[in-house]
Design a protein around this motif. Sequence first.
Motif, PDB file in Angstrom:
ATOM      1  N   SER A 137      10.369  18.099  22.651  1.00  0.00           N
ATOM      2  CA  SER A 137       9.583  18.262  23.516  1.00  0.00           C
ATOM      3  C   SER A 137      10.685  17.930  25.287  1.00  0.00           C
ATOM      4  N   SER A 138      10.773  16.920  25.202  1.00  0.00           N
ATOM      5  CA  SER A 138      12.397  16.572  26.275  1.00  0.00           C
ATOM      6  C   SER A 138      12.866  18.069  26.509  1.00  0.00           C
ATOM      7  N   LEU A 139      13.050  19.217  25.522  1.00  0.00           N
ATOM      8  CA  LEU A 139      13.808  20.191  25.966  1.00  0.00           C
ATOM      9  C   LEU A 139      12.917  21.159  27.755  1.00  0.00           C
ATOM     10  N   ASP A 140      11.320  21.435  27.206  1.00  0.00           N
ATOM     11  CA  ASP A 140      11.299  21.661  27.863  1.00  0.00           C
ATOM     12  C   ASP A 140      11.166  23.132  28.369  1.00  0.00           C
ATOM     13  N   SER A 141      11.053  23.080  26.908  1.00  0.00           N
ATOM     14  CA  SER A 141      11.540  24.903  26.855  1.00  0.00           C
ATOM     15  C   SER A 141      10.004  25.204  27.058  1.00  0.00           C
ATOM     16  N   ASN A 142      10.485  27.654  26.627  1.00  0.00           N
ATOM     17  CA  ASN A 142       8.924  27.645  26.013  1.00  0.00           C
ATOM     18  C   ASN A 142       8.867  27.990  24.730  1.00  0.00           C
ATOM     19  N   LEU A 143       9.547  27.123  24.151  1.00  0.00           N
ATOM     20  CA  LEU A 143       9.856  27.772  23.034  1.00  0.00           C
ATOM     21  C   LEU A 143       8.914  26.206  21.685  1.00  0.00           C
ATOM     22  N   GLU A 144       8.621  26.989  20.834  1.00  0.00           N
ATOM     23  CA  GLU A 144       8.095  25.770  20.164  1.00  0.00           C
ATOM     24  C   GLU A 144       8.763  25.345  18.870  1.00  0.00           C
ATOM     25  N   LEU A 145       8.773  24.701  18.018  1.00  0.00           N
ATOM     26  CA  LEU A 145       8.750  24.377  16.518  1.00  0.00           C
ATOM     27  C   LEU A 145       7.832  24.916  15.816  1.00  0.00           C
ATOM     28  N   ASP A 146       8.252  25.374  14.639  1.00  0.00           N
ATOM     29  CA  ASP A 146       7.904  26.005  13.472  1.00  0.00           C
ATOM     30  C   ASP A 146       7.050  24.433  13.181  1.00  0.00           C
ATOM     31  N   SER A 147       6.392  24.041  11.897  1.00  0.00           N
ATOM     32  CA  SER A 147       4.972  22.973  11.135  1.00  0.00           C
ATOM     33  C   SER A 147       6.379  22.694  10.228  1.00  0.00           C
ATOM     34  N   ASP A 148       7.335  23.182  10.275  1.00  0.00           N
ATOM     35  CA  ASP A 148       8.337  21.954   9.051  1.00  0.00           C
ATOM     36  C   ASP A 148       9.373  22.087  10.050  1.00  0.00           C
ATOM     37  N   LEU A 149       9.065  21.456  11.378  1.00  0.00           N
ATOM     38  CA  LEU A 149      10.210  20.662  12.795  1.00  0.00           C
ATOM     39  C   LEU A 149      11.605  22.638  12.871  1.00  0.00           C
ATOM     40  N   SER A 150      11.519  23.703  12.327  1.00  0.00           N
ATOM     41  CA  SER A 150      12.552  24.119  12.057  1.00  0.00           C
ATOM     42  C   SER A 150      12.361  24.874  13.872  1.00  0.00           C
ATOM     43  N   THR A 151      13.446  25.767  13.553  1.00  0.00           N
ATOM     44  CA  THR A 151      13.586  26.471  15.131  1.00  0.00           C
ATOM     45  C   THR A 151      14.342  27.163  14.892  1.00  0.00           C
ATOM     46  N   PRO A 152      14.808  28.310  14.921  1.00  0.00           N
ATOM     47  CA  PRO A 152      15.359  29.092  14.682  1.00  0.00           C
ATOM     48  C   PRO A 152      16.955  29.549  16.151  1.00  0.00           C
ATOM     49  N   HIS A 153      16.330  28.638  17.080  1.00  0.00           N
ATOM     50  CA  HIS A 153      17.009  28.625  18.409  1.00  0.00           C
ATOM     51  C   HIS A 153      17.952  27.548  18.554  1.00  0.00           C
ATOM     52  N   VAL A 154      19.325  27.507  18.741  1.00  0.00           N
ATOM     53  CA  VAL A 154      19.634  26.534  19.996  1.00  0.00           C
ATOM     54  C   VAL A 154      19.723  26.248  20.692  1.00  0.00           C
ATOM     55  N   PHE A 155      20.419  25.406  21.122  1.00  0.00           N
ATOM     56  CA  PHE A 155      20.585  24.948  22.575  1.00  0.00           C
ATOM     57  C   PHE A 155      21.938  24.350  22.951  1.00  0.00           C
ATOM     58  N   ILE A 156      22.373  24.497  24.525  1.00  0.00           N
ATOM     59  CA  ILE A 156      23.118  24.632  25.088  1.00  0.00           C
ATOM     60  C   ILE A 156      23.539  23.166  25.562  1.00  0.00           C
ATOM     61  N   ILE A 157      23.417  21.896  25.407  1.00  0.00           N
ATOM     62  CA  ILE A 157      23.159  20.905  26.618  1.00  0.00           C
ATOM     63  C   ILE A 157      24.965  19.647  26.703  1.00  0.00           C
ATOM     64  N   ASP A 158      24.637  19.923  27.656  1.00  0.00           N
ATOM     65  CA  ASP A 158      26.083  19.778  28.727  1.00  0.00           C
ATOM     66  C   ASP A 158      26.768  17.706  28.400  1.00  0.00           C
ATOM     67  N   LYS A 159      27.305  17.626  28.601  1.00  0.00           N
ATOM     68  CA  LYS A 159      27.870  16.179  28.755  1.00  0.00           C
ATOM     69  C   LYS A 159      27.060  15.376  29.269  1.00  0.00           C
TER      70      LYS A 159
END
Length: 214
Positions: A137-159
């Motif tokens: 939720s803190s990513l504040d994206s327009n994507l959602e986790l599936d019911s098994d807490l998975s998503t095919p999307h990955v995210f780039i987090i900086d330093k």
Amino acid sequence: MKKFFVIIVLFALPLVAYLFFASGVNNFARLPILDAEVASLDGFRSLDGNTPAFEGNITILSFPGKDPVDYETNAYHLVEKIYEPYSEFKDFYFISVVPEGNEKEIEVLKQELSTIADLKKWKFVTASEEEIKTLFSSLDSNLELDSDLSTPHVFIIDKDAKLRGRQDDEGAGKLFGYDTGSIAVLNNKMNDDVKVILAEYRLELKKYNQSRKK
């Protein structure tokens, strides 16, 4: 008129071209920071015994879900297109967040991936369902986790633990995450964006080293 035309070709056009490309460098030298302050990994448990953290690292964050083995194809795509080409860069890591209680499944996935890559820069961590939902939720994206807490999307987090991505992805709006189910996305978008953020930090390090020498 001919002399005037030759002057334009020899001097004016190169100047215009330089300004065009210089403008492009200014616009794309940094991967945009999207509107998210990513939650910390405090309380998350790493399988290798080390304390995971976003700060100080460029992190590729993924959510394989309750059955990590089902994530195998996506993980293979990541290994081939992103992990292997860039895993030797300093401070560049992968973190996969899995619901606690699925440690055996994580080991199975790691064993499969280990046949094609050295996973020394890929950390698997576990957390409660609520902790995972809070992090996502803190990513504040327009994507959602599936019911098994998975998503095919990955995210780039900086330093600085900020989410990076694209502000306007081919007119479709913000690109928060990269679909690992799509080779085209990994090849044509994520690969380019990882190059940008790595170059960004290399440039900052170069400037820092130069300033120390003065």
